[in-house]
Design an enzyme around this catalytic site. Structure first.
Site, PDB file in Angstrom:
ATOM      1  N   SER A 147     -19.821   1.603  53.053  1.00  0.00           N
ATOM      2  CA  SER A 147     -18.624   2.265  52.527  1.00  0.00           C
ATOM      3  C   SER A 147     -17.400   1.482  52.987  1.00  0.00           C
ATOM      4  O   SER A 147     -17.440   0.803  54.023  1.00  0.00           O
ATOM      5  CB  SER A 147     -18.544   3.707  53.053  1.00  0.00           C
ATOM      6  N   TYR A 160     -17.995   9.740  60.489  1.00  0.00           N
ATOM      7  CA  TYR A 160     -18.552   9.137  59.267  1.00  0.00           C
ATOM      8  C   TYR A 160     -18.293   7.638  59.261  1.00  0.00           C
ATOM      9  O   TYR A 160     -19.196   6.836  58.992  1.00  0.00           O
ATOM     10  CB  TYR A 160     -17.937   9.785  58.032  1.00  0.00           C
TER      11      TYR A 160
END
Length: 236
Positions: A147, A160
């Site tokens: 990501s 995250y």
């Protein structure tokens, strides 16, 4: 002269998190190219629906194997089922991921643990389940979906982002470990993609899941001497 692998016909790919969103799009795109795809996710009904759709196209075949990627024994069983159905595994796409409450101040320990279990341990379990065979054959491709959060943390993404930094580190280190083995590693870092995980997070134009799927196909269809190490895909 190095062999070109532009055709994926007859190759086998495992795609995790394939019950919807990016994973389903990747599986469909690989099947369009002729690859057989083994779909893994926890949501069995949705997983079977994706497999049924792929199998109706008369392109690559699909097999649905309900799997909790955070469970090492289930991941080993996934690889076993793929080998039994299609033979050797040529491509493994680590796409399954969790994006939960990610700040440290929220003290959501169970959510942190789930993200670590899926986003980091699940990636390692998947790699471990197929890597020995790939190294033995001097051929294979590991695709890790990270990501853009793995490049920069925000005040709402601390944990995250930590897991996605880890995915990028695993990809970078593994590529070095596997130099000259014939096994390739590609890390793909998407920006905001229009999936159920991001549906309410921003009003900005998002990427489509198919955009990431096309990046995967681009990487795996390169000649065998070309290793695309890192792809970052952001919306304009």
């Amino acid at each position: 002269m190095a062999k070109d692998i532009h055709s994926l016909a007859g190759k086998t790919a495992i795609v995790t998190g394939a019950s919807g969103g990016i994973g389903a799009a990747i599986a469909k795109e690989l099947a369009k190219e002729g690859a057989n795809v083994v779909l893994a996710a926890r949501r069995e009904e949705q997983l079977k629906a994706v497999a049924k759709e792929i199998n109706s196209t008369n392109q690559g075949q699909a097999l649905a194997v309900p799997t909790d990627i955070a469970n090492e024994s289930e991941v080993k069983e996934l690889a076993k089922r793929a080998n039994e159905a299609f033979g050797s595994i040529d491509i493994y796409v680590n796409n399954a991921g969790q994006m939960l409450s990610a700040t440290v101040r929220d003290r959501e320990v169970e959510q942190w643990e789930r993200m670590i279990d899926v986003n980091i341990k699940g990636v390692l379990y998947g790699i471990d389940s197929v890597l020995p065979g790939m190294v033995e054959r001097s051929s294979g491709h590991i695709i890790n979906i990270a990501s853009v959060s793995g490049f920069e943390a925000t005040k709402k993404s601390t944990v995250y982002s930590a897991t996605k930094f880890a995915v990028r580190a695993i990809s970078t280190g593994l590529e070095k470990e596997l130099a000259r083995t014939g096994v390739r590693v590609t890390n793909i870092s998407p920006g905001m993609v229009d999936t159920r995980l991001s549906s309410s997070m921003t009003d900005r134009k998002k990427l489509e899941a198919e955009d990431i799927a096309k990046a995967v196909v681009y990487a795996v269809k390169q000649p065998e001497y070309v290793n695309v190490n890192e792809i970052t895909v952001r919306p304009v």
